[in-house]
Design a protein around this motif. Structure first.
Motif, PDB file in Angstrom:
ATOM      1  N   LYS A   5       6.581 -65.712  -0.563  1.00 50.79           N
ATOM      2  CA  LYS A   5       7.336 -65.480   0.659  1.00 50.79           C
ATOM      3  C   LYS A   5       7.102 -64.050   1.133  1.00 50.79           C
ATOM      4  CE  LYS A   5       9.077 -69.591   0.198  1.00 50.79           C
ATOM      5  NZ  LYS A   5       8.631 -70.707   1.068  1.00 50.79           N
ATOM      6  N   THR A   6       6.778 -63.906   2.399  1.00 50.23           N
ATOM      7  CA  THR A   6       6.400 -62.595   2.934  1.00 50.23           C
ATOM      8  C   THR A   6       7.167 -62.280   4.208  1.00 50.23           C
ATOM      9  OG1 THR A   6       4.158 -62.848   2.058  1.00 50.23           O
ATOM     10  CG2 THR A   6       4.488 -61.155   3.721  1.00 50.23           C
ATOM     11  N   LEU A   7       7.767 -61.092   4.243  1.00 55.56           N
ATOM     12  CA  LEU A   7       8.397 -60.580   5.457  1.00 55.56           C
ATOM     13  C   LEU A   7       7.431 -59.584   6.097  1.00 55.56           C
ATOM     14  CD1 LEU A   7      10.979 -60.393   7.257  1.00 55.56           C
ATOM     15  CD2 LEU A   7      11.622 -58.394   5.862  1.00 55.56           C
ATOM     16  N   VAL A   8       6.948 -59.910   7.275  1.00 53.73           N
ATOM     17  CA  VAL A   8       6.082 -59.001   8.029  1.00 53.73           C
ATOM     18  C   VAL A   8       6.974 -58.199   8.976  1.00 53.73           C
ATOM     19  CG1 VAL A   8       4.174 -58.801   9.667  1.00 53.73           C
ATOM     20  CG2 VAL A   8       4.116 -60.565   7.881  1.00 53.73           C
ATOM     21  N   ILE A  98       9.058 -62.899  10.420  1.00 58.43           N
ATOM     22  CA  ILE A  98       8.710 -61.681  11.153  1.00 58.43           C
ATOM     23  C   ILE A  98       9.984 -60.904  11.454  1.00 58.43           C
ATOM     24  CG2 ILE A  98       7.545 -60.721  13.175  1.00 58.43           C
ATOM     25  CD1 ILE A  98       5.696 -62.473  11.492  1.00 58.43           C
ATOM     26  N   MET A  99      10.014 -59.634  11.124  1.00 60.19           N
ATOM     27  CA  MET A  99      11.107 -58.757  11.551  1.00 60.19           C
ATOM     28  C   MET A  99      10.523 -57.683  12.457  1.00 60.19           C
ATOM     29  SD  MET A  99      14.180 -56.873   9.431  1.00 60.19           S
ATOM     30  CE  MET A  99      13.217 -55.635   8.570  1.00 60.19           C
ATOM     31  N   ILE A 193       5.375 -56.550   4.148  1.00 56.79           N
ATOM     32  CA  ILE A 193       4.186 -55.916   4.727  1.00 56.79           C
ATOM     33  C   ILE A 193       4.597 -55.273   6.044  1.00 56.79           C
ATOM     34  CG2 ILE A 193       1.853 -56.259   5.628  1.00 56.79           C
ATOM     35  CD1 ILE A 193       1.618 -58.703   3.828  1.00 56.79           C
ATOM     36  N   LYS A 194       4.354 -53.971   6.168  1.00 55.23           N
ATOM     37  CA  LYS A 194       4.774 -53.246   7.370  1.00 55.23           C
ATOM     38  C   LYS A 194       3.591 -52.942   8.268  1.00 55.23           C
ATOM     39  CE  LYS A 194       8.776 -51.165   5.110  1.00 55.23           C
ATOM     40  NZ  LYS A 194       9.375 -49.929   4.581  1.00 55.23           N
ATOM     41  N   ILE A 195       3.744 -53.321   9.540  1.00 50.86           N
ATOM     42  CA  ILE A 195       2.739 -53.063  10.570  1.00 50.86           C
ATOM     43  C   ILE A 195       3.339 -52.095  11.582  1.00 50.86           C
ATOM     44  CG2 ILE A 195       1.348 -54.086  12.418  1.00 50.86           C
ATOM     45  CD1 ILE A 195       0.520 -55.035   9.642  1.00 50.86           C
ATOM     46  N   GLY A 196       2.687 -50.953  11.792  1.00 54.55           N
ATOM     47  CA  GLY A 196       3.147 -49.992  12.785  1.00 54.55           C
ATOM     48  C   GLY A 196       2.283 -50.044  14.035  1.00 54.55           C
ATOM     49  N   LEU A 197       2.920 -49.916  15.186  1.00 52.98           N
ATOM     50  CA  LEU A 197       2.193 -49.888  16.459  1.00 52.98           C
ATOM     51  C   LEU A 197       2.307 -48.499  17.080  1.00 52.98           C
ATOM     52  CD1 LEU A 197       3.208 -53.310  18.100  1.00 52.98           C
ATOM     53  CD2 LEU A 197       1.273 -52.805  16.583  1.00 52.98           C
ATOM     54  N   TYR A 296      -5.934 -58.720   9.197  1.00 54.76           N
ATOM     55  CA  TYR A 296      -5.409 -57.891   8.119  1.00 54.76           C
ATOM     56  C   TYR A 296      -4.424 -58.681   7.241  1.00 54.76           C
ATOM     57  CZ  TYR A 296      -2.542 -54.253   5.905  1.00 54.76           C
ATOM     58  OH  TYR A 296      -1.855 -53.490   5.002  1.00 54.76           O
ATOM     59  N   LEU A 297      -3.598 -59.527   7.895  1.00 53.08           N
ATOM     60  CA  LEU A 297      -2.583 -60.278   7.174  1.00 53.08           C
ATOM     61  C   LEU A 297      -3.145 -61.520   6.485  1.00 53.08           C
ATOM     62  CD1 LEU A 297       0.303 -60.153   9.823  1.00 53.08           C
ATOM     63  CD2 LEU A 297       0.200 -58.866   7.674  1.00 53.08           C
ATOM     64  N   LYS A 298      -4.293 -61.975   6.930  1.00 50.26           N
ATOM     65  CA  LYS A 298      -4.831 -63.268   6.505  1.00 50.26           C
ATOM     66  C   LYS A 298      -4.896 -63.414   4.995  1.00 50.26           C
ATOM     67  CE  LYS A 298      -9.167 -64.105   7.343  1.00 50.26           C
ATOM     68  NZ  LYS A 298     -10.413 -64.385   8.104  1.00 50.26           N
ATOM     69  N   ASP A 299      -5.354 -62.407   4.295  1.00 50.37           N
ATOM     70  CA  ASP A 299      -5.524 -62.493   2.838  1.00 50.37           C
ATOM     71  C   ASP A 299      -4.283 -62.029   2.080  1.00 50.37           C
ATOM     72  OD1 ASP A 299      -8.148 -63.359   3.209  1.00 50.37           O
ATOM     73  OD2 ASP A 299      -8.887 -61.287   3.323  1.00 50.37           O
ATOM     74  N   LYS A 300      -3.222 -61.669   2.833  1.00 47.92           N
ATOM     75  CA  LYS A 300      -2.044 -61.084   2.197  1.00 47.92           C
ATOM     76  C   LYS A 300      -0.839 -62.008   2.224  1.00 47.92           C
ATOM     77  CE  LYS A 300      -3.382 -56.267   3.056  1.00 47.92           C
ATOM     78  NZ  LYS A 300      -4.760 -56.586   3.430  1.00 47.92           N
ATOM     79  N   VAL A 301      -0.872 -63.038   3.060  1.00 47.69           N
ATOM     80  CA  VAL A 301       0.297 -63.937   3.162  1.00 47.69           C
ATOM     81  C   VAL A 301      -0.128 -65.371   2.863  1.00 47.69           C
ATOM     82  CG1 VAL A 301       1.410 -62.446   4.834  1.00 47.69           C
ATOM     83  CG2 VAL A 301       0.000 -64.324   5.650  1.00 47.69           C
TER      84      VAL A 301
END
Length: 301
Positions: A5-8, A98-99, A193-197, A296-301
């Motif tokens: 389970k992954t929270l992006v 997604i958060m 997993i944190k994504i910054g814009l 980027y997320l493809k192999d991580k979730v």
């Protein structure tokens, strides 16, 4: 897709395009969105908080949009508990959630947990609120900067209640609130997993200025006027509302109020970036790099 389970988590400054990115990711992963924007919770505040449009809300299911009233106390701790419960429910149906949001304290609460804080002297709080009413926000800003400069740098400096919280904490306990907000990290039963814009600063500021103009055109004056009876509530002590209240009080012209909203929003965006950049686990992209984020997320979730 793996069963983990992954929270992006999508973070970044206001007006950068976080909502658009979150919707695209939610659609790609067939999941739902948790909003971590401390102003979009409130159903009475629509235009000035730049909530997702009706079309955007239809494009993906959102949680914590219009979920509370400005007359209801809703703390960071409340959000932590309710958001974790929502995430747990989502993970029964989805492997990814997604958060998205720009409120660093609320995101940290979900990702890292909040420390149990000592009790506050309510007499201190009452005294500070009285001085704020008499002397205005400069007194609170100066006090917080003196007592807890670390928290002062992180907090929304146009939000008096957030700053009063830091001052009252120090006067009640002799300790800095900032030291409690960073001391420990709770382990969560899911991957984060944190994504910054981010984008060129001048382009971001142009987007902010344009958004404020759009808010005025969309009826921000009328919205704030309707909320005038509730202006004592903490939720309305915020950028986009405080400045219009000043205009309605006759202390500034409409042009000055609008220019002040733009200036304060740009300052807020700068503080948001400072807050989010301190987290070395965040990977940064530009808002138009949706496909790169998915790869980027493809192999991580």
């Amino acid at each position: 897709m793996a069963s983990v389970k992954t929270l992006v988590v999508i973070v970044g400054p206001t007006a950068i395009g976080k909502t658009a990115m979150a919707i695209k990711l939610a659609q790609h992963f067939h999941t739902e969105i948790i909003s971590a924007d401390s102003r979009q919770f409130f159903k009475e505040m629509e235009i000035g908080t730049a909530k997702p449009s009706i079309e955007e809300l239809k494009a993906a299911t959102h949680h914590f949009i219009n979920s509370h009233s400005i007359q209801t106390l809703f703390s960071t701790g409340d959000f932590e508990l309710q958001a974790l419960e929502t995430i747990q429910n989502l993970f029964r149906k989805h492997n990814v959630a997604i958060m998205v949001g720009g409120s660093g304290l609320y995101i940290d609460a979900v990702c890292n947990g909040l420390d149990k804080l000592p009790d506050i002297d309510l007499n201190v709080r009452e005294s500070l609120n009285e001085r704020f009413q008499k002397e205005g926000i400069p007194f609170i800003q100066a006090s917080l900067k003196e007592y807890d400069p670390e928290y002062f740098e992180k907090v929304d400096q146009s939000n008096p209640q957030r700053m009063i919280r830091g001052v009252e904490f120090f006067l009640s306990t002799g300790l800095k609130l900032s030291s409690f907000l960073t001391s420990s990290k709770k382990q969560r039963p899911f991957t984060i997993i944190k994504i910054g814009l981010n984008m060129d600063r001048s382009l971001l500021y142009a987007r902010i200025n344009n958004r404020v103009d759009q808010m005025i055109e969309a009826g921000l004056l009328e919205e704030v006027k309707a909320l005038r009876p509730f202006r004592k509530y903490n939720a309305l002590n915020t950028v986009g509302y405080s400045e219009i209240f000043d205009y309605m009080d006759g202390s500034v012209s409409l042009k000055e109020a609008v220019d002040k909203i733009k200036q304060n929003t740009r300052r807020f965006a700068k503080r948001q970036l400072t807050w989010f950049r301190r987290d070395e686990t965040t990977t940064w992209f530009e808002p138009n790099q949706t496909q790169e984020v998915i790869e980027y997320l493809k192999d991580k979730v």
